[in-house]
Design an enzyme around this catalytic site. Structure first.
Site, PDB file in Angstrom:
ATOM      1  N   GLU A 291       0.822  -1.202   0.000  1.00 50.38           N
ATOM      2  CA  GLU A 291       0.000   0.000   0.000  1.00 50.38           C
ATOM      3  C   GLU A 291       0.866   1.266   0.000  1.00 50.38           C
ATOM      4  OE1 GLU A 291      -4.242  -0.476   1.781  1.00 50.38           O
ATOM      5  OE2 GLU A 291      -3.100   0.712   3.208  1.00 50.38           O
ATOM      6  N   HIS A 312       7.520 -26.738  -0.720  1.00 50.25           N
ATOM      7  CA  HIS A 312       6.876 -27.873  -1.382  1.00 50.25           C
ATOM      8  C   HIS A 312       5.734 -27.407  -2.277  1.00 50.25           C
ATOM      9  CE1 HIS A 312       9.058 -30.825   1.153  1.00 50.25           C
ATOM     10  NE2 HIS A 312       9.150 -29.752   1.926  1.00 50.25           N
ATOM     11  N   LYS A 426     -14.148   0.651  -4.381  1.00 47.82           N
ATOM     12  CA  LYS A 426     -15.222   1.021  -3.446  1.00 47.82           C
ATOM     13  C   LYS A 426     -16.316   1.785  -4.176  1.00 47.82           C
ATOM     14  CE  LYS A 426     -12.320   1.392   0.639  1.00 47.82           C
ATOM     15  NZ  LYS A 426     -11.694   2.318   1.562  1.00 47.82           N
TER      16      LYS A 426
END
Ligand code: PA5
Length: 450
Positions: A291, A312, A426
């Site tokens: 951010e 793995h 948003k």
């Protein structure tokens, strides 16, 4: 003296030593600007001297509320998202046992910490409420803006559940709100309902707020020493402030090295840990760096792995895939508990060569082996070494990464304290949800979806 060590020998075969020196004066300028509040986004540099400014009154009040939560509750639900959640979870999970919620521990006084408001999964919320029907609980609700959708929805549910279970008055005594000093819906609600309230300082952004009440109250409620955490952060604050030369300042070197690597096409940094308890610390770091730096079409993409588990799964790519990666590895020198590989007279699994060796020794060898293999495979490695995971070393590491992030953002020439990009989705979401005030956007977005 700080306990955290930063090592970068394994980067030196990918860069010239002189390249670091080229950043000497730039580092000095950014270092100075951070302390004098003259760099980009300087309205949000309150975290820089926050540890040394944290007073006894605040710590005592938080400890008192943590005691009250422990007396009243088997569970505390920490409700928040992003910077209002990850820092607390990073420290709590680093210092809690993985099976704490399942063990019978009559001596343990602190409540189990659960989380809400960090996503919108209906099933999760259902199961949480089902559990809370059976447990005594308190809620710590955290939102700087006081308007974030996820924690607001979760808190609406929790508030109604609490009021139904305990009645309005007792419900209010079980809620702790951490929010802005004067604005936002949460502040209004907290005032009306008479919740205990803590203020998030104006000059500290969400992802830099773990050492404010945002992190400190949940951490204290979990039974962890916030004084030692702050002490660790204070030590690192003092140390990094004094080291005004790049060659002596580990956070500066980390910031410079990651930018040199970025300029060489290493656009992804993987933070690796060998202890599952660091999983949420790595999540916190991802938010802090992602951010802060990912903007204006620039920035290193922060990724995280937990080794040896991910050797793995992701190990193949890291060893052999596209060579745009570098790694920073967190190594812990000593575990807090002792478990040895037992001797087995039959030795059918062939493991007797490890008999009486600590598991941490095997883990440490895996770390050294992986570092060598990855460097051979073209992945530069840096290393953060802590003698042990405890409150103090975590406090140091939190501050180290905050300072490293701010310096790195300045070198990248972005404002590391804003996040303009998080608003885009948003707007679309509110339009789709037909939130009042988004009527025009609503029409437009519906046409796009047809
Ligand atoms: O770092 C940030 O600014 C964000 O991650 C915020 O902390 C997050 O979006 C939550 O915001 P708020 O605390 O306003 O609810």
């Amino acid at each position: 003296m700080v306990k955290l060590k930063f090592r970068y020998n394994d980067v030196m075969e990918f860069i010239e030593k002189d390249q670091i020196r080229l950043f000497d004066s730039e580092f000095s300028l950014h270092h100075k600007n951070l302390y004098s509040g003259k760099g980009k986004g300087s309205d949000f540099t309150g975290w820089v001297d926050l540890p040394s400014k944290t007073g006894n009154d605040l710590l005592s009040r938080i400890e008192e509320d943590a005691r009250k939560i422990a007396e009243q509750s088997q569970v505390v639900v920490v409700t928040g998202i992003g910077g209002s959640y990850l820092g607390a979870r990073a420290v709590i999970e680093a210092l809690s046992g993985p099976f704490d919620g399942l063990l019978e521990q009559p001596e343990k006084k602190s409540p189990l910490v659960l989380y809400a408001g960090h996503h919108m999964d209906e099933d999760y919320q259902f199961h949480l409420m089902q559990l809370l029907d059976q447990k005594d609980y308190s809620v710590i609700v955290i939102s700087k803006s006081g308007t974030t959708t996820e924690p607001a929805i979760a808190f609406r549910l929790l508030k109604s559940h609490l009021e139904g279970k305990y009645g309005d008055e007792e419900a209010s005594s079980r809620v702790y709100a951490i929010t802005d000093a004067s604005k936002g819906a949460l502040k209004k609600l907290a005032d009306e309902k008479n919740y205990a309230t803590y203020v998030i300082p104006d000059d500290v952004g969400g992802r830099y707020s773990v050492l404010t009440p945002v992190g400190l109250l949940p951490i204290a409620a979990a039974g962890i020493s916030i004084r030692k955490l702050i002490e660790g952060a204070q030590n690192m604050e003092k140390f990094l402030k004094e080291k005004s030369e790049l060659s002596e300042n580990p956070a500066g070197l980390y910031a410079v090295l990651r930018n040199i690597l970025y300029q060489k096409g290493k656009t992804i940094e993987i933070l690796a840990g060998y202890n599952p308890s660091l999983h949420y610390f790595i999540e916190w770091w991802k938010q802090l760096y992602g951010e802060s730096e990912g903007k204006e079409g620039k920035g290193i993409f922060p990724a995280g792995v937990g080794f040896t588990t991910d050797l793995h799964s992701m190990g193949q790519y890291i060893q052999d895939g596209l060579r745009n990666l570098f790694e920073t590895v967190i190594n812990i020198e000593a575990p807090r508990n002792k478990v040895e590989v037992p001797h087995d007279p039959d030795n059918l699994d062939g493991l007797n060569y490890l008999k009486e060796k600590r598991i941490s020794y095997v883990n440490a060898m895996a770390s050294k082996a992986t570092m060598l293999a990855h460097v051979d495979g073209g992945v530069p490695n840096m290393e953060i070494v802590l003698p042990e995971i405890n409150e103090e070393t975590l406090g140091e590491m939190v501050y180290f990464f905050e300072m490293g992030c701010a310096l790195s953002g300045y070198i990248l020439d972005v404002n590391p304290f804003d996040q303009p990009g998080v608003e885009a989705y948003k707007k679309n979401m509110f339009a789709l949800l037909e939130k009042p005030g988004f009527e025009k956007e609503s029409e437009a977005i519906k046409k796009r979806l047809r």
